[in-house]
Design a protein around this motif. Structure first.
Motif, PDB file in Angstrom:
ATOM      1  N   ASP A   1       0.836  -1.197   0.000  1.00 34.74           N
ATOM      2  CA  ASP A   1       0.000   0.000   0.000  1.00 34.74           C
ATOM      3  C   ASP A   1       0.875   1.253   0.000  1.00 34.74           C
ATOM      4  OD1 ASP A   1      -3.039   0.928   0.831  1.00 34.74           O
ATOM      5  OD2 ASP A   1      -1.514   2.209   1.727  1.00 34.74           O
ATOM      6  N   ARG A   2       1.899   1.250   0.872  1.00 35.42           N
ATOM      7  CA  ARG A   2       2.785   2.418   0.969  1.00 35.42           C
ATOM      8  C   ARG A   2       3.508   2.676  -0.344  1.00 35.42           C
ATOM      9  NH1 ARG A   2       7.713   3.987   1.310  1.00 35.42           N
ATOM     10  NH2 ARG A   2       8.536   1.875   1.031  1.00 35.42           N
ATOM     11  N   ARG A   3       3.998   1.612  -0.963  1.00 34.32           N
ATOM     12  CA  ARG A   3       4.744   1.785  -2.217  1.00 34.32           C
ATOM     13  C   ARG A   3       3.828   2.241  -3.346  1.00 34.32           C
ATOM     14  NH1 ARG A   3       9.309  -3.014  -2.686  1.00 34.32           N
ATOM     15  NH2 ARG A   3      10.075  -2.885  -0.537  1.00 34.32           N
ATOM     16  N   THR A   4       2.585   1.772  -3.334  1.00 32.25           N
ATOM     17  CA  THR A   4       1.642   2.201  -4.357  1.00 32.25           C
ATOM     18  C   THR A   4       1.397   3.705  -4.250  1.00 32.25           C
ATOM     19  OG1 THR A   4       0.570   0.031  -4.323  1.00 32.25           O
ATOM     20  CG2 THR A   4      -0.680   1.862  -5.267  1.00 32.25           C
ATOM     21  N   ILE A   5       1.246   4.176  -3.022  1.00 32.77           N
ATOM     22  CA  ILE A   5       1.041   5.611  -2.801  1.00 32.77           C
ATOM     23  C   ILE A   5       2.297   6.391  -3.186  1.00 32.77           C
ATOM     24  CG2 ILE A   5       0.642   7.363  -1.026  1.00 32.77           C
ATOM     25  CD1 ILE A   5      -1.102   5.236   0.416  1.00 32.77           C
ATOM     26  N   ALA A   6       3.469   5.864  -2.797  1.00 33.67           N
ATOM     27  CA  ALA A   6       4.730   6.523  -3.152  1.00 33.67           C
ATOM     28  C   ALA A   6       4.947   6.565  -4.653  1.00 33.67           C
ATOM     29  CB  ALA A   6       5.897   5.808  -2.467  1.00 33.67           C
ATOM     30  N   GLY A   7       4.342   5.620  -5.351  1.00 31.23           N
ATOM     31  CA  GLY A   7       4.484   5.569  -6.810  1.00 31.23           C
ATOM     32  C   GLY A   7       3.606   6.547  -7.550  1.00 31.23           C
TER      33      GLY A   7
ATOM     34  N   GLY B   1      -3.222   8.518  -1.540  1.00 30.64           N
ATOM     35  CA  GLY B   1      -3.750   7.583  -0.553  1.00 30.64           C
ATOM     36  C   GLY B   1      -5.258   7.619  -0.456  1.00 30.64           C
ATOM     37  N   PHE B   2      -5.842   8.815  -0.514  1.00 29.58           N
ATOM     38  CA  PHE B   2      -7.298   8.922  -0.432  1.00 29.58           C
ATOM     39  C   PHE B   2      -7.958   8.358  -1.690  1.00 29.58           C
ATOM     40  CE2 PHE B   2     -11.302  11.507  -0.570  1.00 29.58           C
ATOM     41  CZ  PHE B   2     -11.906  10.864   0.499  1.00 29.58           C
ATOM     42  N   ALA B   3      -7.290   8.528  -2.827  1.00 30.87           N
ATOM     43  CA  ALA B   3      -7.813   7.945  -4.063  1.00 30.87           C
ATOM     44  C   ALA B   3      -7.817   6.418  -3.984  1.00 30.87           C
ATOM     45  CB  ALA B   3      -6.986   8.411  -5.257  1.00 30.87           C
ATOM     46  N   LEU B   4      -6.768   5.857  -3.356  1.00 34.06           N
ATOM     47  CA  LEU B   4      -6.717   4.402  -3.188  1.00 34.06           C
ATOM     48  C   LEU B   4      -7.826   3.941  -2.241  1.00 34.06           C
ATOM     49  CD1 LEU B   4      -4.954   2.017  -4.158  1.00 34.06           C
ATOM     50  CD2 LEU B   4      -3.622   2.270  -2.063  1.00 34.06           C
ATOM     51  N   MET B   5      -8.098   4.739  -1.201  1.00 35.51           N
ATOM     52  CA  MET B   5      -9.191   4.417  -0.288  1.00 35.51           C
ATOM     53  C   MET B   5     -10.530   4.437  -1.029  1.00 35.51           C
ATOM     54  SD  MET B   5     -10.288   6.362   3.248  1.00 35.51           S
ATOM     55  CE  MET B   5      -8.874   5.744   4.168  1.00 35.51           C
ATOM     56  N   GLN B   6     -10.711   5.425  -1.889  1.00 37.32           N
ATOM     57  CA  GLN B   6     -11.942   5.502  -2.670  1.00 37.32           C
ATOM     58  C   GLN B   6     -12.074   4.304  -3.612  1.00 37.32           C
ATOM     59  OE1 GLN B   6     -11.098   9.615  -4.030  1.00 37.32           O
ATOM     60  NE2 GLN B   6     -13.197  10.085  -3.389  1.00 37.32           N
ATOM     61  N   ARG B   7     -10.942   3.899  -4.157  1.00 37.53           N
ATOM     62  CA  ARG B   7     -10.959   2.731  -5.042  1.00 37.53           C
ATOM     63  C   ARG B   7     -11.368   1.475  -4.268  1.00 37.53           C
ATOM     64  NH1 ARG B   7      -5.535   1.684  -8.428  1.00 37.53           N
ATOM     65  NH2 ARG B   7      -5.980   3.854  -9.032  1.00 37.53           N
ATOM     66  N   ALA B   8     -10.853   1.324  -3.060  1.00 37.65           N
ATOM     67  CA  ALA B   8     -11.210   0.169  -2.231  1.00 37.65           C
ATOM     68  C   ALA B   8     -12.686   0.195  -1.872  1.00 37.65           C
ATOM     69  CB  ALA B   8     -10.361   0.158  -0.959  1.00 37.65           C
ATOM     70  N   ALA B   9     -13.181   1.368  -1.461  1.00 41.20           N
ATOM     71  CA  ALA B   9     -14.587   1.472  -1.095  1.00 41.20           C
ATOM     72  C   ALA B   9     -15.494   1.206  -2.287  1.00 41.20           C
ATOM     73  CB  ALA B   9     -14.867   2.861  -0.517  1.00 41.20           C
ATOM     74  N   SER B  10     -15.090   1.674  -3.463  1.00 37.92           N
ATOM     75  CA  SER B  10     -15.885   1.419  -4.668  1.00 37.92           C
ATOM     76  C   SER B  10     -15.935  -0.073  -4.983  1.00 37.92           C
ATOM     77  CB  SER B  10     -15.283   2.189  -5.854  1.00 37.92           C
ATOM     78  OG  SER B  10     -16.002   1.926  -7.044  1.00 37.92           O
ATOM     79  N   SER B  11     -14.814  -0.753  -4.797  1.00 40.56           N
ATOM     80  CA  SER B  11     -14.791  -2.202  -5.015  1.00 40.56           C
ATOM     81  C   SER B  11     -15.696  -2.911  -4.017  1.00 40.56           C
ATOM     82  CB  SER B  11     -13.358  -2.727  -4.895  1.00 40.56           C
ATOM     83  OG  SER B  11     -12.546  -2.238  -5.937  1.00 40.56           O
TER      84      SER B  11
END
Length: 490
Positions: free
Chosen positions: A15-21, A25-35
């Motif tokens: 998760d950390r590396r994805t955000i660093a890439g 982080g909030f966009a990733l949270m939104q993606r998880a919630a949408s899934s």
């Protein structure tokens, strides 16, 4: 064809590396919630109301975003938080504000809270839990379970430990668990099968295996392996090509287990199956399965003569721990042939051969036998089944199949989890049938570890097929052989 499984810290690093890439982080949270929202909608399309239980961290943040999505889709949403919204921080605070801006009300949890939704979303604790759940969270989990409504758990049922599958006193009983980025080993073994329901893995676009310095903790078996592993036989094949397996067991008065193992081996395609058993069991063997070559054995000397003829030896079913069993096991251990050691064979190993190890054997303990082999308690084994299986494999060599819900296979190449099987297997003789299947595949294939993977999977899948047709209660170990035969002829 095998899905990688990770520990919680590894997934947090992904998760950390994805955000660093470059992914916010909030966009990733939104993606998880949408899934999670899509997972919810696909399972309960007619539901018009839901309750979202939110904790204080990012798991709670996923819940807040899902609540906003549900409100925007016209559902009636009850949002319950275990931490005041003004005390949240980071992405969790942004998620809570998003839900509030979408018009979702929020109430702080109290023991008197009434859960109103048709489905409950569990976004309380996530994968960071390591100790026992206490206080308000424990009471909230008990409230969710008492509601007796379908539950969608986000990432992991609250109260379940992501690395071990152990329930820490209390855990949410979910109908479905939607998990993200990297699948977790603790969703598949230990207490987990009683809590996760269906597991819906959503990688969120993260390719975990691209990070070579974050190796998988374990691998999840998949029945797609069967087609390649059990290709049609050559038209010129004969029984000598299919291996000779010897079952050594059935002490006086304990004949059934060895008979079950022998017949299962024959149904799994071994070319020749021999049985070394106490004299009084010979007639029963001939009546039950005349294809098995039954030999009367009174002691270790007679048993030793038979091991010399076999490609693989299975020792332990119905062996007993008296003088007969000790002599038979000793003759098996003197053989150079690959071994499968089960039941009282394992108990005798723990008691009389505490230091022996081999590379060419499979040990098949249930948690009680594993505890005796490791010199610890059953509770300690069950508290961390992956660690117990690996510790036993390091101590004894070869391959270890730690039986139970989410059976684990620890071998030289790593740890594998079998996600199949059902509670109908909680009946006598199931382990004996597994030992026969293991030996039969070793005799045919000539390998140890991959045979252990295949046999464990076929054994569990056969039980699943039998349960689907006739139900779990009343499932007998002897029922599995006919279903296994179909599975190995795809």
């Amino acid at each position: 064809m095998l899905r990688p499984l990770y520990k919680a810290a590894q997934v947090r690093e992904l998760d950390r590396r994805t955000i660093a890439g470059g992914i916010d982080g909030f966009a990733l949270m939104q993606r998880a919630a949408s899934s999670a929202w899509h997972s919810f909608r696909s399972r309960w399309p007619q539901v018009r109301s839901l309750t979202v239980m939110c904790g204080s961290g990012n798991n709670g943040g996923d819940g807040h975003v899902l609540a906003a999505l549900a409100m925007q889709s016209g559902l009636k949403v009850q949002r319950v938080t275990l931490k005041p919204l003004d005390e949240l921080s980071g992405d969790a605070a942004r998620a809570a504000q998003l839900a509030t801006s979408a018009g979702v009300g929020c109430e702080e949890w109290e023991p008197s809270t009434v859960l109103t939704g048709e489905v409950i979303i569990d976004a309380l604790l996530g994968t960071g839990l390591t100790g026992e759940v206490e206080g308000r969270f424990r009471l909230a989990i008990e409230m969710i379970n008492a509601a007796q409504r379908p539950v969608l758990a986000i990432d992991i049922p609250s109260g379940l430990v992501a690395d071990t599958g152990a329930a820490t006193g209390v855990a949410v009983k979910a109908a479905c668990t939607v998990t993200f980025i990297g699948d977790k080993i603790g969703l598949y073994t230990g207490d987990a099968p009683a809590y996760t329901g269906e597991i819906d893995f959503r990688p969120l676009g993260v390719k975990a295996q691209a990070y070579f310095d974050i190796p998988a903790t374990a691998w999840r078996l998949d029945d797609s392996l069967l087609a390649d592993a059990f290709a049609p036989r050559l038209r010129t094949s004969h029984k000598g090509d299919m291996g000779h397996m010897l079952v050594m067991g059935g002490a006086p008065g304990f004949g059934g287990a060895a008979l079950l193992a022998s017949q299962a081996a024959a149904r799994m395609g071994a070319g020749k199956v021999s049985l070394a058993t106490a004299p009084e069991h010979i007639t029963a063997s001939l009546v039950r399965c005349p294809e098995v070559m039954a030999h009367s054995v009174r002691g270790g000397a007679e048993a030793a003569e038979l091991t010399a003829m076999a490609d693989v030896v299975v020792v332990g079913p119905g062996l007993g721990q008296a003088a007969w069993g000790q002599a038979v096991l000793q003759s098996a251990l003197k053989s150079d042939a690959p071994l499968v050691v089960d039941a009282d064979g394992l108990n005798l190993l723990a008691r009389q051969w505490p230091d022996i190890r081999r590379d060419n054997w499979i040990l098949t303990p249930h948690p009680g036998e594993a505890a005796r082999l490791l010199g610890c308690s059953v509770a300690e084994v069950q508290a961390d089944r992956p660690a117990a299986a690996q510790a036993l494999q390091r101590a004894r060599g070869g391959v270890v199949v730690l039986k139970g819900a989410g059976s684990l296979i620890a071998g030289p190449t790593g740890l594998v989890v079998c996600p199949y099987g059902n509670p109908g297997m909680a009946s006598g003789g199931m382990g004996d049938v597994l030992s026969g299947m293991l030996g039969a595949l070793m005799a045919q294939r000539g390998d140890v570890e991959f045979s252990a993977w295949l046999a464990t999977m076929v054994h569990a899948l056969a039980a699943d097929r039998a349960a689907q047709q006739e139900g779990e209660r009343g499932l007998l170990a002897s029922d599995l052989a006919s279903y296994a035969r179909k599975l190995i002829n795809p």
